[in-house]
Design a protein around this motif. Structure first.
Motif, short mmCIF file in Angstrom:
data_model
loop_
_atom_site.label_atom_id
_atom_site.label_comp_id
_atom_site.label_asym_id
_atom_site.label_seq_id
_atom_site.Cartn_x
_atom_site.Cartn_y
_atom_site.Cartn_z
N VAL A 1 1.14 10.68 0.80
CA VAL A 1 1.78 11.46 -0.27
C VAL A 1 1.98 12.91 0.18
O VAL A 1 3.05 13.50 -0.05
CB VAL A 1 0.97 11.37 -1.58
CG1 VAL A 1 1.50 12.35 -2.61
CG2 VAL A 1 1.01 9.94 -2.12
N ARG A 2 0.99 13.48 0.84
CA ARG A 2 1.11 14.86 1.35
C ARG A 2 2.27 14.97 2.35
O ARG A 2 3.04 15.93 2.31
CB ARG A 2 -0.19 15.33 2.00
CG ARG A 2 -1.22 15.82 1.03
CD ARG A 2 -2.33 16.64 1.70
NE ARG A 2 -2.92 15.99 2.85
CZ ARG A 2 -3.94 15.12 2.80
NH1 ARG A 2 -4.45 14.78 1.63
NH2 ARG A 2 -4.42 14.58 3.90
N VAL A 3 2.35 13.99 3.24
CA VAL A 3 3.45 13.99 4.22
C VAL A 3 4.79 13.89 3.51
O VAL A 3 5.73 14.62 3.81
CB VAL A 3 3.28 12.85 5.25
CG1 VAL A 3 4.54 12.65 6.07
CG2 VAL A 3 2.09 13.13 6.16
N ALA A 4 4.89 13.00 2.53
CA ALA A 4 6.14 12.83 1.78
C ALA A 4 6.51 14.15 1.07
O ALA A 4 7.67 14.58 1.15
CB ALA A 4 6.00 11.71 0.76
N ALA B 1 0.83 -1.21 0.00
CA ALA B 1 0.00 0.00 0.00
C ALA B 1 0.87 1.26 0.00
O ALA B 1 0.58 2.23 -0.72
CB ALA B 1 -0.94 -0.01 1.21
N VAL B 2 1.93 1.25 0.79
CA VAL B 2 2.86 2.38 0.82
C VAL B 2 3.53 2.55 -0.54
O VAL B 2 3.61 3.65 -1.08
CB VAL B 2 3.92 2.20 1.94
CG1 VAL B 2 5.05 3.20 1.80
CG2 VAL B 2 3.27 2.31 3.31
N ARG B 3 4.00 1.43 -1.11
CA ARG B 3 4.67 1.48 -2.42
C ARG B 3 3.73 2.02 -3.50
O ARG B 3 4.11 2.88 -4.29
CB ARG B 3 5.19 0.11 -2.82
CG ARG B 3 6.02 0.16 -4.11
CD ARG B 3 6.49 -1.20 -4.58
NE ARG B 3 5.35 -1.97 -5.08
CZ ARG B 3 4.92 -3.13 -4.58
NH1 ARG B 3 5.54 -3.69 -3.57
NH2 ARG B 3 3.88 -3.74 -5.08
N ILE B 4 2.49 1.52 -3.52
CA ILE B 4 1.53 1.97 -4.53
C ILE B 4 1.25 3.47 -4.39
O ILE B 4 1.26 4.21 -5.37
CB ILE B 4 0.23 1.14 -4.46
CG1 ILE B 4 0.50 -0.28 -4.96
CG2 ILE B 4 -0.89 1.80 -5.26
CD1 ILE B 4 -0.64 -1.27 -4.67
N ALA B 5 1.01 3.92 -3.15
CA ALA B 5 0.72 5.34 -2.92
C ALA B 5 1.89 6.22 -3.34
O ALA B 5 1.71 7.21 -4.06
CB ALA B 5 0.38 5.57 -1.45
N GLU C 1 -4.71 7.11 4.75
CA GLU C 1 -5.20 7.37 3.40
C GLU C 1 -3.98 7.57 2.52
O GLU C 1 -3.06 8.31 2.89
CB GLU C 1 -6.07 8.63 3.38
CG GLU C 1 -7.38 8.48 4.10
CD GLU C 1 -8.31 7.46 3.45
OE1 GLU C 1 -8.30 7.34 2.21
OE2 GLU C 1 -9.01 6.75 4.20
N PRO C 2 -3.95 6.94 1.34
CA PRO C 2 -2.78 7.11 0.45
C PRO C 2 -2.42 8.58 0.18
O PRO C 2 -1.25 8.94 0.22
CB PRO C 2 -3.21 6.40 -0.83
CG PRO C 2 -4.18 5.36 -0.36
CD PRO C 2 -4.92 6.00 0.79
N ASP C 3 -3.42 9.43 -0.05
CA ASP C 3 -3.11 10.84 -0.33
C ASP C 3 -2.53 11.54 0.90
O ASP C 3 -1.74 12.48 0.77
CB ASP C 3 -4.32 11.58 -0.89
CG ASP C 3 -5.48 11.65 0.09
OD1 ASP C 3 -5.65 10.73 0.91
OD2 ASP C 3 -6.24 12.64 0.02
#
Length: 122
Positions: free
Chosen positions: A113-116, A17-21, A108-110
């Motif tokens: 992504v926002r944190v990254a 899930a982390v990789r996909i996001a 949530e995946p987004d």
């Protein structure tokens, strides 16, 4: 240049899930199944960010962070905990060990992504 992220978690489905996001947002993701493997991979390559679970077999996330901060070429890399733990005492231990941020599972995946993007400044 694509940012490189190390995802450390003992759950294969969570790593996926982390990789996909993150790969969907354009990041390159390397996976590790526990803190020992995460430490080994962080010593072998440079990463722009590390995402790790707290509770893992062999070596937990706190111990891994302390080891990375002490000896790795990734000593100053941002490290974000992604864990079911939300206890303030554990958060303080993580911060003291060198954690940059904290996300509680399920995520949530987004949100990841926002944190990254925030942590990486891109």
């Amino acid at each position: 240049m694509t940012a490189s992220i190390l995802a450390v978690d003992d759950s294969p489905s969570l790593r996926m899930a982390v990789r996909i996001a993150l790969s969907g947002a354009g990041y390159s993701v390397t996976e590790a199944g526990d803190g020992v493997e995460g430490l080994s991979k962080s010593n072998a390559a440079a990463f722009d960010m590390i995402v790790t679970d707290l509770n893992m077999p062999n070596m937990d996330g706190l111990t891994m962070i302390r080891e990375i901060r002490r000896s790795s070429s990734n000593a100053s890399v941002p490290i974000v905990f992604l864990t079911t733990e939300s206890d303030d005492g554990i958060k303080q231990q993580a911060k003291a060990a060198g954690a940059t941020g904290w996300l509680v599972k399920p995520f949530e995946p987004d949100q990841l992504v926002r944190v990254a993007r925030k942590v990486l400044g891109r």
